[in-house]
Scaffold this motif. Structure first.
Motif, PDB file in Angstrom:
ATOM      1  N   UNK A   1      -0.518  14.647 -28.646  1.00  0.00           N
ATOM      2  CA  UNK A   1       0.847  13.824 -28.449  1.00  0.00           C
ATOM      3  C   UNK A   1       0.687  12.551 -27.952  1.00  0.00           C
ATOM      4  N   UNK A   2      -0.161  12.218 -27.108  1.00  0.00           N
ATOM      5  CA  UNK A   2      -0.422  10.956 -26.742  1.00  0.00           C
ATOM      6  C   UNK A   2      -0.761  10.002 -27.936  1.00  0.00           C
ATOM      7  N   UNK A   3      -1.681  10.637 -28.559  1.00  0.00           N
ATOM      8  CA  UNK A   3      -2.196   9.795 -29.880  1.00  0.00           C
ATOM      9  C   UNK A   3      -0.967   9.494 -30.430  1.00  0.00           C
ATOM     10  N   UNK A   4      -0.046  10.297 -30.910  1.00  0.00           N
ATOM     11  CA  UNK A   4       1.057   9.874 -31.458  1.00  0.00           C
ATOM     12  C   UNK A   4       1.869   8.590 -30.826  1.00  0.00           C
TER      13      UNK A   4
ATOM     14  N   UNK B   1     -10.755  15.768 -21.855  1.00  0.00           N
ATOM     15  CA  UNK B   1     -10.795  14.567 -22.001  1.00  0.00           C
ATOM     16  C   UNK B   1      -9.900  13.852 -21.439  1.00  0.00           C
ATOM     17  N   UNK B   2      -9.870  12.639 -20.810  1.00  0.00           N
ATOM     18  CA  UNK B   2      -8.867  11.947 -20.302  1.00  0.00           C
ATOM     19  C   UNK B   2      -7.686  11.639 -21.285  1.00  0.00           C
ATOM     20  N   UNK B   3      -6.525  12.152 -21.300  1.00  0.00           N
ATOM     21  CA  UNK B   3      -5.626  11.897 -22.172  1.00  0.00           C
ATOM     22  C   UNK B   3      -5.249  10.496 -22.735  1.00  0.00           C
ATOM     23  N   UNK B   4      -5.072   9.612 -21.650  1.00  0.00           N
ATOM     24  CA  UNK B   4      -4.467   8.328 -21.917  1.00  0.00           C
ATOM     25  C   UNK B   4      -5.645   7.577 -22.619  1.00  0.00           C
TER      26      UNK B   4
END
Ligand code: NAD
Length: 485
Positions: A299-302, A261-264
């Motif tokens: 990590x990006x979600x946080x 999935x595209x992280x951002x």
């Protein structure tokens, strides 16, 4: 109290409620006392039903192209009064002003759909034998009721008001006893739009009036939106009394996140879905299932979640009991071994110390047996579960008794299609955090998220709010008797 004592809206006017029992309405944002709300009795309901019955013959016989003119004007009035209505929604519900504006914008879209109903309900006609014609038409049901929850004080009522009324019915609506104010503005806008007196009526109250609605012999159909527990009670009671009923319940929505999935984009969608309206949405992401190596996305979600600040871009939850319930779920999960990555417990917003805020919360390594993984939380909390395969993730999603929404985040079309086909939910997203079908597509879940046939909005609602008449006509006696006459 900031506002006057609440009254019912019957036959085009605000009227006093006969029952002495009252509740106090408080703003979740800062604890301001907003209004005293009397709980109607069956006698108050009788008055509203009497008004609706008196209005029904003329309204139901008004051609639909004329009936929808009211909703063209109502749409314009919603646009004109958008800021005022949104401010009231925000004040009584606790959501941010931006969210409340979006809610009123959705009311406008729902009304737009209702204005297209004349194009959608044209019946069918066919010459079925020589000179014999069959024809169908959608006929209004009569007096219908709409029972609504606290989380969308304007939008959920507008799931039912424009369609049910444009289709020729007269309505009794029961607002949530937690947020009864916005509907008063809506009543005034409908009146200003030219809706005849008695076609739309508000009866305030709590479970007592819901039971009275389900039992009233002159109410033909009941729509309900709220928790699954009450949806079951209403569905059983209304259908036991031989009424048509559509009852939408609670939700536990899963987001399946794959490593590609595209992280951002994924992080932004997950964060917005779990925290929008403080997580008090039946379409909110509540559980994320990370399939395989997704730590970089977690990590990006946080990082995204930490940008969500209570009292700024995050509203309050509805009341103290709700805040305590949500925080209890977090604490219990922590005690059972889950890892709190972002902790929203114990939040106090400066200057709004009496507000009921819960900060956004991310909990990792939740296991499927924990209550937080299975039950509806209705707060800004995302539980992260981990699996190795998409099938293991689907087993968890399928096992949940609810079935409102599910989403998958991936760049792989085949995987996305597999989830769309195999998730057990009525509304599915692909790289979409809140997969609400916009008009004219209909809204409705599966399993214990909905009881009854069809959906509550869009084209599907036409079947719920009308009954089908079939007429067979012959004007040519020279044709004599055919096989069916
Ligand atoms: P709720 O079930 O407590 O209340 C909904 C309505 O039912 C209110 O008008 C209330 O007065 C009435 N009610 C409450 N208890 C009752 C009882 N024992 N008997 C008869 N009537 C009763 O729901 P809520 O807390 O106002 O709203 C939140 C719930 O609504 C969540 O579960 C959420 O998922 C659900 N919801 C679902 C949808 C959907 O489309 N499926 C949409 C919005 C909200």
């Amino acid at each position: 109290m900031k506002y006057e004592r609440i009254r019912n809206f019957v036959n085009g006017s605000f009227v006093n409620v006969s029952s002495p029992r009252t509740l106090i309405i408080t703003s979740p944002t800062d604890g301001t006392l907003l209004a005293e709300m009397p709980c109607s009795s069956a006698t108050d309901l009788d008055e509203a039903v009497k008004a609706a019955k008196a209005a029904f013959p003329a309204w139901s016989k008004t051609p639909i192209k004329e009936r929808v003119q009211v909703f063209f004007r109502y749409k314009y009035l919603l646009e004109k009064n958008l800021q005022e209505l949104a401010a009231l929604v925000s004040e009584e519900n606790g959501k941010t002003l931006g969210e409340a504006i979006a809610e009123v914008e959705k009311c406008i879209e729902l009304t737009e759909f209702a204005t297209s109903l004349p194009q959608l309900i044209t019946g069918e006609v066919l010459e079925v034998s020589k000179g014999v014609e069959c024809r169908t038409s959608h006929v209004p049901l009569g007096i219908v009721a709409s029972i609504v929850p606290f989380n969308f004080p304007a939008m959920v009522p507008n799931w039912t008001i424009p369609n049910a009324i444009a289709l020729g019915n007269c309505m009794i609506i029961k607002p949530s006893e937690k947020v009864p104010l916005s509907l008063n503005v809506i009543a005034m806008l409908l009146k200003e739009a030219g809706l005849p007196d008695g076609v739309f009526n508000i009866v305030n109250g709590d479970s007592e009036i819901v039971n009275a609605i389900c039992d009233h012999p002159d109410i033909e159909a009941v729509s309900f939106v709220g928790s699954t527990k009450v949806a079951k009670i209403v569905y059983q009671r209304a259908t036991q009394n031989l009424k048509r009923c559509l009852a939408l319940g609670g939700a536990k929505n899963h987001l399946l996140v794959l490593p590609d999935a595209k992280p951002g984009m994924t992080a932004q969608n997950v964060a917005a879905s779990m925290s929008g309206c403080a997580g008090q949405r039946c379409m909110a992401a509540s559980a994320m299932i990370g399939v395989g190596a997704v730590d970089h996305i977690v990590q990006k979600i946080c990082d995204e979640v930490k940008k969500i600040i209570p009292g700024q871009n995050l509203g309050a939850v509805i009341n103290k009991e709700s805040k305590e319930r949500i925080e209890r779920y977090i604490t219990d999960a922590e005690k059972q071994g889950a890892k709190i990555l972002v902790d929203g417990r114990g939040v106090i917003v400066a200057g709004k110390e009496n507000g009921t805020y819960v900060g956004p919360t991310v909990i990792d390594y939740v296991t499927p047996d924990m209550a937080i993984a299975k039950e509806e939380i209705f707060g800004p909390v995302i539980s992260i579960l981990r699996t190795n395969t998409i099938d293991e993730a689907l087993v968890i999603e399928n096992a949940n008794p609810y079935g409102n929404a599910a989403s998958v985040f991936t760049e792989n079309g085949g995987m996305a299609r597999y989830v769309v086909d195999n998730a057990s939910a009525g509304m599915i997203g692909v790289n979409v955090g809140v997969p609400v079908p916009r008009e004219p597509f209909s809204f409705g879940g599966w399993n214990e998220s909905k009881f009854g046939v069809g959906d509550i909005t869009g084209k599907s609602s036409i079947e719920f709010w009308t009954k089908l008449k079939k007429s067979t006509t012959k004007w040519n006696p020279e044709e004599g008797v055919n096989w069916m006459s």
